[in-house]
Design a protein around this motif. Structure first.
Motif, PDB file in Angstrom:
ATOM      1  N   MET A   1       5.255  39.654  14.601  1.00 18.29           N
ATOM      2  CA  MET A   1       6.862  39.581  13.665  1.00 18.29           C
ATOM      3  C   MET A   1       6.933  38.573  13.012  1.00 18.29           C
ATOM      4  O   MET A   1       7.715  37.676  13.766  1.00 18.29           O
ATOM      5  CB  MET A   1       7.060  41.214  13.317  1.00 18.29           C
ATOM      6  CG  MET A   1       8.490  41.146  12.138  1.00 18.29           C
ATOM      7  SD  MET A   1       9.680  42.289  12.216  1.00 18.29           S
ATOM      8  CE  MET A   1      10.582  42.010  13.403  1.00 18.29           C
ATOM      9  N   ILE A   2       7.374  37.834  12.282  1.00 15.79           N
ATOM     10  CA  ILE A   2       7.304  36.543  11.651  1.00 15.79           C
ATOM     11  C   ILE A   2       9.217  36.739  10.815  1.00 15.79           C
ATOM     12  O   ILE A   2       8.370  37.379   9.425  1.00 15.79           O
ATOM     13  CB  ILE A   2       6.344  35.486  10.907  1.00 15.79           C
ATOM     14  CG1 ILE A   2       6.245  35.345  12.264  1.00 15.79           C
ATOM     15  CG2 ILE A   2       7.570  33.954  10.655  1.00 15.79           C
ATOM     16  CD1 ILE A   2       5.056  34.220  11.802  1.00 15.79           C
ATOM     17  N   ILE A   3       9.599  35.852  11.144  1.00 13.83           N
ATOM     18  CA  ILE A   3      11.418  36.678  10.294  1.00 13.83           C
ATOM     19  C   ILE A   3      11.414  35.064   9.443  1.00 13.83           C
ATOM     20  O   ILE A   3      11.925  34.347  10.004  1.00 13.83           O
ATOM     21  CB  ILE A   3      12.272  36.984  10.475  1.00 13.83           C
ATOM     22  CG1 ILE A   3      11.875  38.929  10.947  1.00 13.83           C
ATOM     23  CG2 ILE A   3      13.552  37.376   9.079  1.00 13.83           C
ATOM     24  CD1 ILE A   3      12.968  39.408  11.541  1.00 13.83           C
ATOM     25  N   ALA A   4      11.617  34.826   8.071  1.00 11.00           N
ATOM     26  CA  ALA A   4      11.912  33.764   7.886  1.00 11.00           C
ATOM     27  C   ALA A   4      13.325  33.728   6.694  1.00 11.00           C
ATOM     28  O   ALA A   4      13.708  34.728   6.095  1.00 11.00           O
ATOM     29  CB  ALA A   4      10.817  33.075   6.540  1.00 11.00           C
ATOM     30  N   VAL A   5      14.009  33.268   7.503  1.00 10.92           N
ATOM     31  CA  VAL A   5      15.500  32.996   6.692  1.00 10.92           C
ATOM     32  C   VAL A   5      15.894  31.498   6.398  1.00 10.92           C
ATOM     33  O   VAL A   5      15.918  29.989   6.684  1.00 10.92           O
ATOM     34  CB  VAL A   5      16.524  33.423   7.931  1.00 10.92           C
ATOM     35  CG1 VAL A   5      17.986  33.515   7.021  1.00 10.92           C
ATOM     36  CG2 VAL A   5      15.830  34.463   8.876  1.00 10.92           C
ATOM     37  N   ASP A   6      16.002  31.420   4.595  1.00 16.03           N
ATOM     38  CA  ASP A   6      15.891  30.571   4.053  1.00 16.03           C
ATOM     39  C   ASP A   6      17.634  30.253   3.584  1.00 16.03           C
ATOM     40  O   ASP A   6      18.028  31.489   2.962  1.00 16.03           O
ATOM     41  CB  ASP A   6      15.629  29.697   3.497  1.00 16.03           C
ATOM     42  CG  ASP A   6      13.965  29.576   3.881  1.00 16.03           C
ATOM     43  OD1 ASP A   6      13.831  28.893   4.482  1.00 16.03           O
ATOM     44  OD2 ASP A   6      12.731  30.303   3.473  1.00 16.03           O
ATOM     45  N   GLY A   7      18.040  29.046   3.093  1.00 15.83           N
ATOM     46  CA  GLY A   7      19.440  29.274   2.452  1.00 15.83           C
ATOM     47  C   GLY A   7      19.783  27.769   2.477  1.00 15.83           C
ATOM     48  O   GLY A   7      19.323  26.870   3.120  1.00 15.83           O
ATOM     49  N   PRO A   8      20.820  27.560   1.934  1.00 17.06           N
ATOM     50  CA  PRO A   8      21.165  26.385   1.424  1.00 17.06           C
ATOM     51  C   PRO A   8      22.515  25.952   2.683  1.00 17.06           C
ATOM     52  O   PRO A   8      22.642  26.826   3.736  1.00 17.06           O
ATOM     53  CB  PRO A   8      22.300  25.677   0.502  1.00 17.06           C
ATOM     54  CG  PRO A   8      22.365  27.140  -0.083  1.00 17.06           C
ATOM     55  CD  PRO A   8      21.395  27.971   0.408  1.00 17.06           C
ATOM     56  N   THR A   9      22.640  25.196   3.058  1.00 20.37           N
ATOM     57  CA  THR A   9      23.962  24.273   3.875  1.00 20.37           C
ATOM     58  C   THR A   9      25.098  25.342   3.812  1.00 20.37           C
ATOM     59  O   THR A   9      25.700  25.481   2.697  1.00 20.37           O
ATOM     60  CB  THR A   9      24.726  23.023   4.103  1.00 20.37           C
ATOM     61  OG1 THR A   9      23.551  22.405   4.278  1.00 20.37           O
ATOM     62  CG2 THR A   9      25.280  23.021   4.767  1.00 20.37           C
ATOM     63  N   ALA A  10      25.632  25.650   5.250  1.00 20.10           N
ATOM     64  CA  ALA A  10      27.060  26.748   5.305  1.00 20.10           C
ATOM     65  C   ALA A  10      26.420  28.427   4.433  1.00 20.10           C
ATOM     66  O   ALA A  10      27.538  28.448   3.728  1.00 20.10           O
ATOM     67  CB  ALA A  10      28.250  25.929   4.582  1.00 20.10           C
ATOM     68  N   ASP A 121       3.866  33.395   5.238  1.00 19.89           N
ATOM     69  CA  ASP A 121       2.330  34.564   5.399  1.00 19.89           C
ATOM     70  C   ASP A 121       4.169  36.101   5.699  1.00 19.89           C
ATOM     71  O   ASP A 121       3.235  36.950   6.994  1.00 19.89           O
ATOM     72  CB  ASP A 121       1.771  34.928   6.535  1.00 19.89           C
ATOM     73  CG  ASP A 121       0.492  34.391   5.415  1.00 19.89           C
ATOM     74  OD1 ASP A 121       0.598  34.741   4.424  1.00 19.89           O
ATOM     75  OD2 ASP A 121      -0.737  33.353   5.980  1.00 19.89           O
ATOM     76  N   ALA A 122       4.714  35.697   6.107  1.00 18.67           N
ATOM     77  CA  ALA A 122       6.051  35.924   7.020  1.00 18.67           C
ATOM     78  C   ALA A 122       6.084  37.785   7.095  1.00 18.67           C
ATOM     79  O   ALA A 122       5.947  37.414   5.910  1.00 18.67           O
ATOM     80  CB  ALA A 122       7.496  35.207   7.094  1.00 18.67           C
ATOM     81  N   ALA A 123       6.339  38.678   7.782  1.00 17.39           N
ATOM     82  CA  ALA A 123       6.804  39.770   7.323  1.00 17.39           C
ATOM     83  C   ALA A 123       8.043  39.781   6.257  1.00 17.39           C
ATOM     84  O   ALA A 123       7.684  41.231   5.576  1.00 17.39           O
ATOM     85  CB  ALA A 123       6.327  40.594   8.481  1.00 17.39           C
ATOM     86  N   ALA A 124       8.562  39.252   6.800  1.00 16.30           N
ATOM     87  CA  ALA A 124      10.000  39.130   6.191  1.00 16.30           C
ATOM     88  C   ALA A 124      11.036  37.843   5.688  1.00 16.30           C
ATOM     89  O   ALA A 124      11.081  37.181   6.801  1.00 16.30           O
ATOM     90  CB  ALA A 124      11.218  40.544   6.725  1.00 16.30           C
TER      91      ALA A 124
END
Length: 213
Positions: A1-10, A121-124
């Motif tokens: 299972m691949i979990i991708a977490v993106d977002g800006p600094t802080a 293609d990350a699961a979440a």
């Protein structure tokens, strides 16, 4: 299972990604550290992270640099934002990140283009965000605790500039993947944000990997 977490600094994405990795028993990679290492190495080589060729030379950093506390500094973050906008730099680090994501059992990766480029293609996929004011306050208190002399206004201005660079670059700009779940942490405690992130991942994976007790 691949979990991708993106977002800006802080925004809290790093803390959330580490917590998700512990909860689901998965390895974690902070991809931002790679770009911080590139920026810092470029400067140490006498180069300018705004110059594509000199930034690319910074990709030759030794893995030992990833353990350097200096990479967590505000200056290193600014260098990373400048170096990461160059297509050649992003291409040089692409396979390294994809290889980490593709390991048996999966992984948790956090950054700015995980769900859109590194692991589409990350699961979440989570896109963690927060207001500039909330993010600046967090970074301000963090830097004061390290003895760094800064003002809240300076940090807010720097974060806004980084956001503009990261969202405006031609290659892999900072933006949510079309199927990413949004998590706004502006008014959440760390515990609340982590719990919400776990719930969001479970909503996409029906529990995913077995969580640690």
């Amino acid at each position: 299972m691949i979990i991708a977490v993106d977002g800006p600094t802080a925004s809290g994405k790093g803390t959330i990604a580490k917590a998700l990795a512990r909860h689901f028993g998965l390895p974690h990679l902070d991809t931002g550290l790679l770009y911080r290492a590139v920026g810092v190495m470029a400067v140490r080589l006498g180069g300018d992270p705004d110059n594509p060729d000199e930034a690319l030379a910074g990709c030759a950093f030794d893995d030992a640099l990833l353990g350097d506390d200096h990479l967590r500094s505000e200056m290193a973050g600014g260098l990373a934002s400048r170096a990461s906008r160059h297509p050649a730099v992003r291409a040089a680090l692409l396979e390294r990140q994809r290889a980490f994501a593709a390991q048996p059992g999966g992984a948790v990766l956090d950054g700015r283009d995980i769900g859109t480029v590194i692991a589409p293609d990350a699961a979440a996929k989570l896109f963690v965000t927060a207001s500039v004011g909330a993010r600046a306050a967090r970074r301000y208190h963090e830097m004061l605790s390290r003895g760094e002399q800064v003002t809240l206004e300076e940090i807010a201005a720097d974060l806004a500039a980084r956001d503009a660079r990261d969202a405006g670059r031609a290659v892999a700009p900072l933006k949510p993947a079309d199927d990413a779940l949004l998590l706004d942490t502006s008014d959440l405690t760390i515990g609340q944000a982590v719990q919400r992130a776990i719930e969001l991942v479970n909503s996409r994976t029906e529990g995913g990997a077995a969580a640690r007790p």
